[in-house]
Design an enzyme around this catalytic site. Structure first.
Site, PDB file in Angstrom:
ATOM      1  N   PRO A   1       0.845  -1.198   0.000  1.00  0.00           N
ATOM      2  CA  PRO A   1       0.000   0.000   0.000  1.00  0.00           C
ATOM      3  C   PRO A   1       0.879   1.246   0.000  1.00  0.00           C
ATOM      4  O   PRO A   1       1.893   1.298   0.697  1.00  0.00           O
ATOM      5  CB  PRO A   1      -0.784  -0.129   1.312  1.00  0.00           C
ATOM      6  CG  PRO A   1       0.113  -0.903   2.219  1.00  0.00           C
ATOM      7  CD  PRO A   1       0.910  -1.829   1.332  1.00  0.00           C
TER       8      PRO A   1
ATOM      9  N   ASN B   1      -8.710   7.995  -1.731  1.00  0.00           N
ATOM     10  CA  ASN B   1      -8.022   7.958  -0.446  1.00  0.00           C
ATOM     11  C   ASN B   1      -8.924   7.429   0.663  1.00  0.00           C
ATOM     12  O   ASN B   1     -10.036   7.902   0.866  1.00  0.00           O
ATOM     13  CB  ASN B   1      -7.517   9.349  -0.083  1.00  0.00           C
ATOM     14  CG  ASN B   1      -6.784   9.343   1.247  1.00  0.00           C
ATOM     15  OD1 ASN B   1      -7.281   9.850   2.234  1.00  0.00           O
ATOM     16  ND2 ASN B   1      -5.604   8.750   1.269  1.00  0.00           N
TER      17      ASN B   1
ATOM     18  N   GLU C   1      -5.451  -2.000  12.896  1.00  0.00           N
ATOM     19  CA  GLU C   1      -5.977  -2.889  11.860  1.00  0.00           C
ATOM     20  C   GLU C   1      -5.071  -4.083  11.614  1.00  0.00           C
ATOM     21  O   GLU C   1      -5.534  -5.178  11.280  1.00  0.00           O
ATOM     22  CB  GLU C   1      -6.206  -2.105  10.562  1.00  0.00           C
ATOM     23  CG  GLU C   1      -5.055  -2.011   9.586  1.00  0.00           C
ATOM     24  CD  GLU C   1      -3.885  -1.160  10.083  1.00  0.00           C
ATOM     25  OE1 GLU C   1      -2.774  -1.329   9.568  1.00  0.00           O
ATOM     26  OE2 GLU C   1      -4.097  -0.316  10.975  1.00  0.00           O
ATOM     27  N   ASP C   2      -3.762  -3.899  11.797  1.00  0.00           N
ATOM     28  CA  ASP C   2      -2.840  -5.013  11.597  1.00  0.00           C
ATOM     29  C   ASP C   2      -3.018  -6.072  12.686  1.00  0.00           C
ATOM     30  O   ASP C   2      -2.994  -7.276  12.420  1.00  0.00           O
ATOM     31  CB  ASP C   2      -1.396  -4.518  11.533  1.00  0.00           C
ATOM     32  CG  ASP C   2      -1.056  -3.495  12.605  1.00  0.00           C
ATOM     33  OD1 ASP C   2      -1.939  -3.139  13.420  1.00  0.00           O
ATOM     34  OD2 ASP C   2       0.098  -3.031  12.639  1.00  0.00           O
TER      35      ASP C   2
END
Length: 478
Positions: A11, A70, A178-179
Site C-alpha cells: 500500500p 483515499n 488494523e494489523d
C-alpha cells in the site's frame, strides 16, 4: 503469469522518493521474476507517487499498479491488493521498508516444506528491539506458541487460499490497530504457522523525515479503545476462558494488556504528557482493563507489572505516576569477566542485574516467609506503606545475549541461556540476577553461517520482575 508463487502487496500514499528506495529490494529478489508479482495499491496520492509507480510498472512486467480514492489507512489498499493477487502466497510490505534479497525464495520454500498457512520471517529494524520469537527457526506451531504475539505486524507471508477460506480482511478506513485485528484472526485460524529465523527477511526502516505514515501513534480519535476491545473479544471468541493464569486465552491477552492498556499507566507515557492530556487516557485504559480483561490476566503478570495494573484498575493516577518515576530510573548493569577464546568461540562469564535510580541494586526483601518488592520503588506511592508481596520472583523472567550488526541492523542469538536466580545481598535482602557464559561462534552465528565483515555490538536483554532493559556488553566490565 501462471503458477505464481508469491504476490507482494504494497500500500502506498504520498510515498515519493521512498518508492524508489524500497523498489530495488522488491524487484531484485533471488526468486525468479516470473515466479512472483509486486502489487502496488495507491491510496489516492496527491504527490508524484503515481508517476513513480507507473514508471516502475513500465520497466517490470511483474509489477501491477492499482489506484483507489483515499481511504486514509493501509487496510483498504491491502484488501484491494489481495483481490488482484494471483500468487499461492501473499506477502505484505510497507512502502518505506525493504526485503532481504533472498526473502521471498526462502519464505516460500519454508512455507511449502511445512505446508504452512502463515510464515513469519525474521525482522531486522532500526526501530525495535530483537524478539525472542526469532531466536530459532520453527517448522510448525500453532497459536499455542504464545511467543507469536510478539509479532503482530502484517509483514508476513500468508497462504492466499487460507486467507480466502476464512474471509480474512483488514478493517478499512481510519481503523487503528488494523494489523493486530488481521494477524490475530489469522493466528487463531491457522493450522500450521512457521517461523524463519535464520535469515533477515524484512527490514523495518525508520524514515529520514520521521513519517512512516502507515504506522500511527496512539490516537483515541481513530477508535483506539473500541478497536482494542474488538481484538480482545476476537481472542476470547477463539479460545476457552479459564482462571488458570497460564491458560492460552490469558497468555494471548497478556500482550494486549501489557502493550496497549498498561502503557497508559507507565513510563514514559504517563510522565511525558501533562495531566490534562494523560488522565483521560488513564481512565479510558482503566475502563477497558476492568471490562474486557479477565482477572487472571492481571494475576499472571510479574511483580512490577502487577503493581502497575493494580494502580491502574483502582484508578490511582498519582500512585501510578509516582511508581513510574521510580521504575523509569531503573537501569541494567552487566558485569563481564575476562574475554577469552575457547574452541573457536569468544567466551566470557557475565552477570546482569538492575540498579535503582540511586545507583544501588534493586532487591527483594524477605519477610514473613515471602519476598517483598524493594521498598524504595514504592516510596511516595499512596497506600503502599505496607509493602508489596512478590508471589513469584521468577514470573516471566528471562535474560539473553544478542549480537547486533551495526551496519545491517541484524540481530543474532548466540547459543546458550542465562540463568535467572536470587543472589543473597545481606540483611534479609536478595537481588535478582541473571548469569551465565557468553559464547559467540563467529563461524556459525549468522543463521548457522559465518558473520560478515563489519562491526558488531554485544547486547544483553534482561527481564526481571517485569522490568525489561537492554545494556551493551563490553570487555571493560561495564
Amino acid at each position: 503469469m501462471p503458477g505464481l508463487k508469491v504476490s507482494v502487496i504494497v500500500p502506498v500514499y504520498n510515498t515519493g522518493q521512498y518508492v524508489d528506495e524500497c523498489a530495488p529490494s522488491l524487484l531484485g529478489q533471488s526468486l525468479p521474476a516470473d515466479e512472483y508479482e509486486v502489487i502496488y495499491v495507491d491510496d489516492g496520492s496527491t504527490d508524484d507517487t503515481p508517476a513513480r509507480l507507473e514508471k516502475l510498472a513500465a520497466g517490470h512486467p511483474n509489477v501491477q499498479v492499482h489506484t483507489m480514492p483515499n481511504s486514509g489507512w493501509p487496510g483498504a489498499p491491502r484488501n484491494l491488493g489481495m483481490e488482484h493477487a494471483r500468487g499461492e502466497y501473499v506477502q505484505f510490505v510497507d512502502h518505506d521498508d525493504k526485503l532481504g534479497a533472498e526473502a521471498l525464495e526462502r519464505l516460500y520454500a519454508h512455507a511449502k516444506r511445512n505446508d504452512a498457512d502463515v510464515v513469519i520471517g525474521k525482522m531486522s529494524s532500526t526501530m525495535v528491539r530483537p524478539r525472542r520469537l526469532f531466536r530459532h527457526t520453527v517448522d510448525a506451531c500453532t497459536i499455542e506458541n504464545d511467543e507469536l504475539m510478539q509479532s503482530l505486524s502484517p509483514h508476513k507471508m500468508f497462504r492466499r487460499a487460507f486467507v480466502e477460506e476464512h474471509g480474512l480482511r483488514f478493517p478499512e478506513g481510519p481503523w487503528i490497530l488494523e494489523d493486530l485485528a488481521f494477524v490475530t484472526a489469522a493466528y487463531l485460524k491457522a493450522e500450521r504457522i512457521s517461523v524463519l529465523a535464520d535469515y533477515p527477511c524484512y527490514y523495518w526502516m525508520k524514515r529520514g523525515d520521521g513519517g512512516n505514515n502507515t504506522r500511527h501513534r496512539f490516537n483515541p480519535r481513530h477508535g483506539f479503545w473500541p478497536n482494542c476491545r474488538t481484538i480482545v473479544r476476537q481472542i476470547k471468541d477463539g479460545t476457552t476462558p479459564s482462571d488458570d493464569i497460564d491458560a492460552l486465552q490469558n497468555r494471548l491477552l497478556h500482550r494486549l494488556y501489557h502493550v496497549e492498556v498498561l502503557s497508559r499507566a507507565r513510563e514514559p507515557e504517563i510522565l511525558r504528557e501533562d495531566r490534562a492530556e494523560q488522565l483521560p487516557r488513564f481512565e479510558a485504559a482503566r475502563e477497558v482493563a476492568l471490562e474486557e480483561f479477565p482477572p487472571a490476566v492481571r494475576e499472571g503478570l510479574p511483580a512490577v507489572s502487577r503493581v502497575r495494573a493494580e494502580l491502574l484498575e483502582s484508578g490511582d493516577f498519582d500512585g501510578a505516576r509516582a511508581f513510574a518515576e521510580h521504575i523509569g530510573a531503573v537501569k541494567a548493569r552487566g558485569e563481564v569477566g575476562p574475554l577469552r577464546w575457547e574452541d573457536g568461540c569468544l567466551t566470557a562469564d557475565i552477570t546482569l542485574d538492575l540498579l535503582r535510580g540511586d545507583g544501588e541494586p534493586l532487591v527483594l526483601v524477605e519477610r514473613d516467609g515471602g519476598w517483598w518488592l524493594d521498598p524504595e520503588l514504592l516510596d511516595g506511592v499512596p497506600g503502599a506503606g505496607a509493602g508489596y508481596e512478590v508471589r513469584d520472583p521468577f514470573r516471566l523472567a528471562y535474560a539473553e545475549i544478542v549480537v547486533k550488526d551495526r551496519d545491517r541492523e541484524d540481530w543474532w542469538y548466540p547459543e546458550g541461556d542465562l540463568e535467572v536466580r536470587l543472589e543473597p545481598a545481606g540483611d534479609g535482602r536478595s537481588r535478582p540476577v541473571a548469569s551465565g557464559r557468553l559464547r559467540v561462534d563467529p563461524e556459525r552465528l549468522a543463521g548457522g553461517g559465518p558473520l560478515g565483515r563489519g562491526v558488531y555490538d554485544v547486547w544483553a536483554f534482561v527481564q526481571l520482575l517485569g522490568v525489561d532493559r537492554m545494556v551493551r556488553v563490553t570487555g571493560d566490565g561495564t
